[in-house]
Design a protein around this motif. Sequence first.
Motif, short mmCIF file in Angstrom:
data_model
loop_
_atom_site.label_atom_id
_atom_site.label_comp_id
_atom_site.label_asym_id
_atom_site.label_seq_id
_atom_site.Cartn_x
_atom_site.Cartn_y
_atom_site.Cartn_z
N SER A 371 0.85 -1.20 0.00
CA SER A 371 0.00 0.00 0.00
C SER A 371 0.88 1.25 0.00
O SER A 371 2.09 1.18 0.22
CB SER A 371 -0.91 0.00 1.23
OG SER A 371 -0.13 -0.05 2.42
N LYS A 372 0.24 2.39 -0.23
CA LYS A 372 0.93 3.67 -0.17
C LYS A 372 0.11 4.60 0.71
O LYS A 372 -1.08 4.80 0.48
CB LYS A 372 1.10 4.27 -1.57
CG LYS A 372 1.92 5.55 -1.61
CD LYS A 372 2.12 6.02 -3.04
CE LYS A 372 2.91 7.33 -3.11
NZ LYS A 372 4.29 7.19 -2.59
N ASN A 373 0.74 5.13 1.75
CA ASN A 373 0.11 6.06 2.69
C ASN A 373 -1.03 5.43 3.49
O ASN A 373 -1.97 6.12 3.90
CB ASN A 373 -0.41 7.31 1.96
CG ASN A 373 0.71 8.11 1.32
OD1 ASN A 373 1.81 8.17 1.85
ND2 ASN A 373 0.43 8.70 0.17
N HIS A 374 -0.94 4.12 3.73
CA HIS A 374 -1.92 3.48 4.61
C HIS A 374 -1.28 3.17 5.95
O HIS A 374 -1.84 3.50 7.00
CB HIS A 374 -2.45 2.20 3.96
CG HIS A 374 -3.54 1.54 4.75
ND1 HIS A 374 -4.79 2.09 4.88
CD2 HIS A 374 -3.57 0.38 5.48
CE1 HIS A 374 -5.55 1.31 5.64
NE2 HIS A 374 -4.82 0.27 6.02
N TYR A 375 -0.12 2.52 5.93
CA TYR A 375 0.67 2.32 7.13
C TYR A 375 1.78 3.38 7.14
O TYR A 375 2.06 4.02 6.12
CB TYR A 375 1.27 0.91 7.15
CG TYR A 375 0.24 -0.16 6.98
CD1 TYR A 375 -0.64 -0.48 8.00
CD2 TYR A 375 0.14 -0.86 5.77
CE1 TYR A 375 -1.61 -1.46 7.83
CE2 TYR A 375 -0.82 -1.85 5.59
CZ TYR A 375 -1.70 -2.14 6.62
OH TYR A 375 -2.65 -3.09 6.45
N VAL A 376 2.43 3.55 8.28
CA VAL A 376 3.48 4.57 8.39
C VAL A 376 4.64 4.22 7.47
O VAL A 376 5.23 3.14 7.57
CB VAL A 376 3.98 4.68 9.85
CG1 VAL A 376 5.10 5.72 9.94
CG2 VAL A 376 2.83 5.06 10.78
N ASN A 377 4.94 5.13 6.54
CA ASN A 377 6.07 4.98 5.61
C ASN A 377 6.03 3.66 4.84
O ASN A 377 7.07 3.07 4.54
CB ASN A 377 7.41 5.11 6.36
CG ASN A 377 7.60 6.47 6.99
OD1 ASN A 377 6.91 7.43 6.65
ND2 ASN A 377 8.52 6.56 7.93
N ASP A 378 4.83 3.18 4.52
CA ASP A 378 4.72 1.85 3.93
C ASP A 378 5.47 1.69 2.61
O ASP A 378 6.14 0.67 2.38
CB ASP A 378 3.25 1.43 3.77
CG ASP A 378 2.35 2.53 3.23
OD1 ASP A 378 2.86 3.57 2.78
OD2 ASP A 378 1.12 2.34 3.27
N ASP A 379 5.39 2.70 1.73
CA ASP A 379 6.09 2.56 0.46
C ASP A 379 7.61 2.54 0.65
O ASP A 379 8.33 1.79 -0.03
CB ASP A 379 5.67 3.67 -0.51
CG ASP A 379 5.84 5.07 0.07
OD1 ASP A 379 5.88 5.21 1.31
OD2 ASP A 379 5.93 6.03 -0.73
N LYS A 380 8.11 3.33 1.59
CA LYS A 380 9.56 3.35 1.85
C LYS A 380 10.02 2.03 2.46
O LYS A 380 11.11 1.53 2.13
CB LYS A 380 9.90 4.50 2.79
CG LYS A 380 9.64 5.88 2.21
CD LYS A 380 9.94 6.96 3.24
CE LYS A 380 9.59 8.35 2.70
NZ LYS A 380 9.84 9.40 3.72
N VAL A 381 9.21 1.46 3.34
CA VAL A 381 9.56 0.16 3.93
C VAL A 381 9.62 -0.91 2.84
O VAL A 381 10.56 -1.72 2.80
CB VAL A 381 8.55 -0.24 5.02
CG1 VAL A 381 8.79 -1.67 5.48
CG2 VAL A 381 8.63 0.72 6.21
N LEU A 418 3.17 -9.90 -0.73
CA LEU A 418 2.58 -8.61 -0.40
C LEU A 418 2.90 -8.21 1.03
O LEU A 418 3.14 -9.05 1.90
CB LEU A 418 1.07 -8.59 -0.64
CG LEU A 418 0.14 -9.43 0.23
CD1 LEU A 418 -0.30 -8.66 1.46
CD2 LEU A 418 -1.09 -9.85 -0.55
N MET A 419 2.89 -6.90 1.25
CA MET A 419 3.14 -6.35 2.58
C MET A 419 1.86 -5.71 3.09
O MET A 419 1.20 -4.95 2.37
CB MET A 419 4.25 -5.30 2.52
CG MET A 419 4.68 -4.78 3.91
SD MET A 419 5.97 -3.52 3.83
CE MET A 419 4.96 -2.05 3.56
N ALA A 420 1.50 -6.02 4.33
CA ALA A 420 0.30 -5.46 4.93
C ALA A 420 0.52 -5.35 6.44
O ALA A 420 1.63 -5.58 6.94
CB ALA A 420 -0.93 -6.30 4.61
N GLY A 421 -0.51 -5.01 7.18
CA GLY A 421 -0.40 -4.88 8.63
C GLY A 421 -1.65 -5.39 9.31
O GLY A 421 -2.72 -5.47 8.70
#
Length: 527
Positions: A371-381, A418-421
Amino acid sequence: MFTFSTLMRAIAVVLVAGAATFATSQAADLRVALKTEPSSMDPHFHVYSPNIMVGMYTFDKLVNFDEKMNLVPGLATSWTATDDQTWEIKLRPGVKFHDGTALSGEDVKFTIARAISIPNSPSSYERFLKPITNVEIVDPTTIRLKTAAPFPLMPRYLATFAIVSKKHAENLQTADYNTGKAMMGTGPFKFVEWVKGDRIVFTRNDAYWGEKAPWDKVTLRPMGSDAVRVAALLAGDVDVVEQVPTTDIANLKSNSRVSLVQGPSSMMIYLAMDSSRDASPFVTDKQGRPLDRNPLKDARVRKAISKAINREVIVDRVMEKNGLPAGQIQLDGTFAASPRLKPEAFDPDGARKLLAEAGWGDGFGLTLHASKNHYVNDDKVAETIAQMLVRVGIATKVETMPSASLFSRGTKLEFSFLMAGWGSNTGEPSEVLTGLLHTNDPAKGFGGANRGRFSNKELDTALEQALVTVDKTKHEQFLVRATEVAREQDGVIFVHFQTNTWGLRKGLTLTPRVDSYTLAAVVSEAK
């Protein structure tokens, strides 16, 4: 175009205009900037964190979570399993709704029936209430909840839904909550108004059964933009802001007009991998050609990916020291967290060795969807993880998208990696184990979010035993074992826990909560 210099000029203007406001802010009123506006005032409309949090101003629950998500009495003073299929609940005597009506078992029975039948709910409370087959009112302050099978999670599920007044809510709909007509609770604040997109206003309930809130009036202001929230705090337009962006933390720490409060969050960021299909849509060779076999099915490859990730670097640099490396579902020290599990050590040589043992010494290609802008700094992570995998021979690309698309497409099994939280709503790991790691079985309600279709018989057995074991010690032991199997097999890869950061005007303090909720009742003048 909105630039950093534009923001700085805007802040300069509002600082001058708002200086008097900042200095003369009245202690009896509290103004809070929210990251996300709730979708409704109806406490049963949507299992959604902003709704749950705002609902806690007006309504109470039978059982509460404290700041660390331990169970504490709420409207219920005790909850006892009288047999494997019966829980007896004792209601707190003397509790009254805001209109003076006494709380009784009838309100609880009505609430349970109502909460599972809300029309058009985007995410229903049925999953928490479905195990209850009958509500028996023994007397005005005693109820018995019957279940079809042993149900040890009952106390934690009682901490998920708000109790409403039968007198005021009967025959009323969600729209009546949004207008305020049905907003009659027992909570620390009385509802005044919701002007959508602008403000939600409450006044203190001076007849509250618990500790009285320190604020006469609370105004919640939705401000989705991080820059706008921070500017409002600096200008003195609000007293508290939630979810301070990591890029602003260092500057705010050095600002004498504000203070920061931080605490760990239950939001755990993880990587899910397609561990079931022989061929997976975004697994390729290093030249980008599709492969006819899927390396992610091999536990050694999944372990290699985990070893290739430097969690300390992610937390220190990408999250700017605002996170904790994760080694399991729960934060250390919480219920059913395994004392044996620590975050996977960064070991790129070990990762390369495992890849070679599994027959993938020459590497392969992956696409990580995030995702982008859903979790903190998700795109950078996500980009950082991809770079780390490249260094051990896994050519990894990143594709980001809105979270709604990520979850929808992931549920359709369109991805390989995929990356999620996930942050547990119940303060223990069964919710995550049930949804994320148990073998997918829709008929039994298992594996609804298992987007990699991981499957392990030992994990399934341990979890299923936990879900029907009322004895607390044995129940926890089964959950711990299920969590340990998930880690041993890397059913998902645990990356990090987010950290919650609040900004406050100087002179205020706040008790940080693991669930990230911003509650006016725990904000006070610093002593």
